[in-house]
Scaffold this motif. Structure first.
Motif, short mmCIF file in Angstrom:
data_model
loop_
_atom_site.label_atom_id
_atom_site.label_comp_id
_atom_site.label_asym_id
_atom_site.label_seq_id
_atom_site.Cartn_x
_atom_site.Cartn_y
_atom_site.Cartn_z
N PHE A 20 0.98 -1.28 -0.15
CA PHE A 20 0.12 -0.10 -0.15
C PHE A 20 0.92 1.16 0.13
N MET A 21 0.51 2.16 -0.90
CA MET A 21 1.23 3.41 -0.97
C MET A 21 0.30 4.66 -0.89
N PRO A 22 0.31 5.42 0.16
CA PRO A 22 -0.58 6.41 0.31
C PRO A 22 -0.11 7.60 -0.53
N GLY A 23 -1.02 8.21 -1.16
CA GLY A 23 -0.89 9.49 -1.59
C GLY A 23 -0.46 10.78 -0.74
N PRO A 24 0.07 11.75 -1.54
CA PRO A 24 0.18 12.12 -2.74
C PRO A 24 1.36 11.77 -3.48
N GLY A 25 2.37 11.10 -2.52
CA GLY A 25 3.63 10.98 -3.17
C GLY A 25 3.63 9.49 -3.93
N THR A 26 2.93 9.36 -4.70
CA THR A 26 2.61 8.17 -5.59
C THR A 26 2.67 8.52 -7.14
N TYR A 27 2.72 7.47 -7.90
CA TYR A 27 2.77 7.82 -9.31
C TYR A 27 1.46 8.45 -9.78
N THR A 28 0.38 8.24 -9.32
CA THR A 28 -0.80 8.94 -9.86
C THR A 28 -1.09 9.99 -8.65
N GLY A 29 -0.54 10.26 -7.71
CA GLY A 29 -0.85 11.23 -6.80
C GLY A 29 -1.77 11.04 -5.58
N GLU A 30 -2.30 9.69 -5.97
CA GLU A 30 -3.66 9.38 -5.10
C GLU A 30 -2.90 8.03 -4.18
N ASP A 31 -3.85 7.70 -3.41
CA ASP A 31 -3.69 6.15 -2.88
C ASP A 31 -3.62 5.14 -3.74
N VAL A 32 -2.57 4.37 -3.57
CA VAL A 32 -2.24 3.10 -4.81
C VAL A 32 -1.99 2.10 -3.96
N ALA A 33 -2.80 0.75 -4.30
CA ALA A 33 -2.40 -0.41 -3.81
C ALA A 33 -1.67 -1.32 -4.89
N GLU A 34 -0.88 -2.22 -5.06
CA GLU A 34 -0.41 -3.13 -6.02
C GLU A 34 -0.30 -4.59 -5.43
N ILE A 35 -0.85 -5.40 -6.25
CA ILE A 35 -0.94 -6.86 -5.86
C ILE A 35 0.06 -7.53 -6.86
N GLN A 36 1.09 -8.27 -6.30
CA GLN A 36 1.99 -9.24 -7.11
C GLN A 36 1.55 -10.41 -6.89
N GLY A 37 1.06 -11.09 -8.09
CA GLY A 37 0.75 -12.52 -7.93
C GLY A 37 1.40 -13.28 -9.22
N HIS A 38 0.94 -14.45 -9.35
CA HIS A 38 1.50 -15.27 -10.31
C HIS A 38 1.14 -14.63 -11.80
N GLY A 39 1.72 -14.96 -12.63
CA GLY A 39 1.65 -14.05 -14.22
C GLY A 39 0.88 -14.77 -15.05
N GLY A 40 -0.18 -15.80 -14.38
CA GLY A 40 -0.92 -16.60 -15.47
C GLY A 40 -2.37 -15.46 -15.85
N PRO A 41 -2.66 -15.66 -16.93
CA PRO A 41 -3.94 -14.65 -17.32
C PRO A 41 -4.98 -15.19 -16.70
N VAL A 42 -5.40 -16.32 -16.40
CA VAL A 42 -6.57 -16.73 -15.86
C VAL A 42 -6.63 -16.26 -14.29
N VAL A 43 -5.36 -16.70 -13.47
CA VAL A 43 -5.37 -16.19 -12.22
C VAL A 43 -5.20 -14.78 -12.02
N LEU A 44 -4.77 -13.96 -12.92
CA LEU A 44 -4.76 -12.43 -12.69
C LEU A 44 -6.25 -11.98 -12.98
N SER A 45 -6.86 -12.43 -13.94
CA SER A 45 -8.16 -12.05 -14.22
C SER A 45 -8.92 -12.32 -13.09
N ALA A 46 -8.79 -13.52 -12.31
CA ALA A 46 -9.64 -13.86 -11.23
C ALA A 46 -9.28 -12.65 -9.88
N VAL A 47 -8.07 -12.30 -10.03
CA VAL A 47 -7.82 -11.19 -8.83
C VAL A 47 -8.50 -9.95 -9.16
N LEU A 48 -8.05 -9.67 -10.59
CA LEU A 48 -8.72 -8.56 -10.75
C LEU A 48 -10.26 -8.48 -10.70
#
Length: 463
Positions: free
Chosen positions: A79-107
């Motif tokens: 978790f990265m609180p704004g405004p010191g992020t790429y977008t200037g907003e609160d940002v969260a990133e999830i790093q999972g396995h790189g398969g299209p099916v599992v990524l689509s399920a998480v999204l």
């Protein structure tokens, strides 16, 4: 596409390229980022139950569907609180396995908790709207992603870091100083002497017109770095155009036969030559023919000349230009402002020394043996230099929108100079205001939503 963007909405998208990979990243940006992550993320250790977690710290855990408790993936989350992020907003990133099916399920799980799918380029657009970068830096992001050469990446990285922004802001400061003096002369024209006029002209020349000319002239080099260059290989049938194409490409891309007219269509191949990205076009031999298919190829060859940044006219070594070669040279000059004369088949005429043709210094090669190819590559690069340094990446303007704005500002500033010499102060003030407005377009000040839509539509989803 975007319309009136609602920054109160939270957006999400897969930020890694489609396909199978070791790691896939989902990016979330907006006011609900923290609460969405909290609702779907179960930390592996209870010590991380305090929320929000420590900023910028990766935490191992699981993505779980809040309704069914089904585990979607084992992940790392941050978790990265704004405004010191790429977008200037609160940002969260999830790093999972790189398969299209599992990524689509998480999204899908993220979207079910109140986020909406991001539009192409919307993360960078939010960075622009939130003041995290100006428009020249935002445009450079997509250039950096699409860079085909190390020089292109160097150029884009410089602009992402604000190299263009800094130069434009310096010119805008000079414009503001000139405007203040011009408006003072407008109010007190009777008291304006030669000294004040000379100061305004000197400032205008050195601080506005000269740097604008430099930036506008560099735009073509920017195209060479960022978009690559198109080079058409043309000539009479059987002079070795296809062999030359294959030699420069390093592979058998075009069919080579002893039969004239074997190439019937334009064959294109991307190649890297001395750090520049070229797209070579092998074309049909230019001649008059009763064969309808061949004549279609001839017309396409002529079209390729008109669309190219460089025309390489190939003739056979051993003799001076034939009348047909002379006519082709005339056509090449009419189609493109850069023409290279290439004498091929030097292996058949080892003692032949080609004579200069008007202002052209011919290049002698043998596509069959490789003789002279390094010299040809240098000539291709030098045709684009025109006395300028190709490595001056921070001074290069990479796109046509910025070039148009710079040229418009230059035109207005040059007109203002003429008005100052005539002591037409009111007209000079108007021209300087127009120059300022044009230059502000480079930074994105006052740019319409329609223009922003066009710019950010070129981005991928997730950036």
């Amino acid at each position: 596409m975007f319309g009136a963007m609602n920054l109160s909405q939270t957006i999400a998208a897969i930020a890694t390229p489609p396909g199978v990979g070791g790691i896939g990243v989902i990016r979330i940006s907006g006011p609900l980022s923290s609460s969405i992550l909290k609702s779907i993320f179960q930390p592996a250790h209870s010590s991380f139950d305090i929320w929000p977690p420590q900023a910028y710290k990766l935490i191992r855990g699981k993505i779980v569907d809040p309704k069914t408790t089904a585990v979607k993936d084992e992940v790392l989350a941050v978790f990265m609180p704004g405004p010191g992020t790429y977008t200037g907003e609160d940002v969260a990133e999830i790093q999972g396995h790189g398969g299209p099916v599992v990524l689509s399920a998480v999204l899908e799980t993220v979207l079910s908790q109140g986020a909406r799918l991001a539009e192409p380029g919307e993360f960078t657009r939010r960075a622009f709207l939130n003041g995290r970068m100006d428009l020249s830096q935002a445009e450079a992001v997509v250039d950096l992603i699409h860079a085909r050469t190390s020089r292109a990446a160097k150029t884009a990285a410089a602009h992402v870091g604000g190299a263009l922004k800094s130069r434009v802001e310096g010119i805008l400061d000079s414009i503001m100083e000139c405007r203040a003096q011009i408006e003072a002369a407008l109010d007190f024209s009777d008291d304006t002497g030669d000294g004040e006029t000379k100061w305004i002209l000197a400032k205008l020349d050195q601080g506005v017109i000269s740097p604008l000319k430099e930036l506008a002239e560099a735009a073509e080099l920017g195209k060479a770095h960022m978009e690559g260059l198109r080079a058409a290989i043309v000539g009479r049938p059987n002079v070795g155009k296809s062999s030359l194409m294959n030699a420069l490409a390093g592979q058998e891309r075009s069919i080579v036969t002893e039969t004239p007219g074997a190439t019937r269509d334009v064959i294109r191949e991307p190649v890297l030559i001395r750090g520049l990205h070229f797209t070579l076009s092998d074309t049909a031999g230019l001649r008059t023919s009763s064969d309808a298919v061949e004549m279609i190829g001839v017309q396409r060859a002529k079209d390729a000349m008109g669309e190219s940044d460089l025309v390489m006219l190939v003739v056979e070594a051993g003799s001076d230009l034939s009348p047909e070669d002379q006519e082709l040279l005339h056509q090449a000059e009419h189609s493109c402002n850069r023409v290279l004369m290439v004498y091929n088949k030097m292996d058949l005429h080892p003692g032949f020394i080609p004579s200069p043709v008007r202002d052209y210094a011919p290049v002698a090669v043998s596509a069959k043996t490789g003789q002279g190819l390094d010299g040809l590559r240098r000539a291709m690069e030098n045709s684009l230099r025109q006395g300028r340094e190709l490595d001056a990446a921070p001074g290069i303007i990479p796109n046509l929108r910025q070039k148009g704005a710079l040229e418009s500002a230059l035109e207005s500033a040059t007109e203002a100079r003429s008005r100052i010499l005539e002591e037409a102060w009111e007209l000079a003030a108007f021209d300087m205001e127009e120059a300022q407005k044009s230059l502000e377009q480079v930074l994105g000040l006052g740019v319409s939503p329609d223009i922003l839509d066009r710019i950010f539509s070129d981005f991928c989803i997730g950036k």
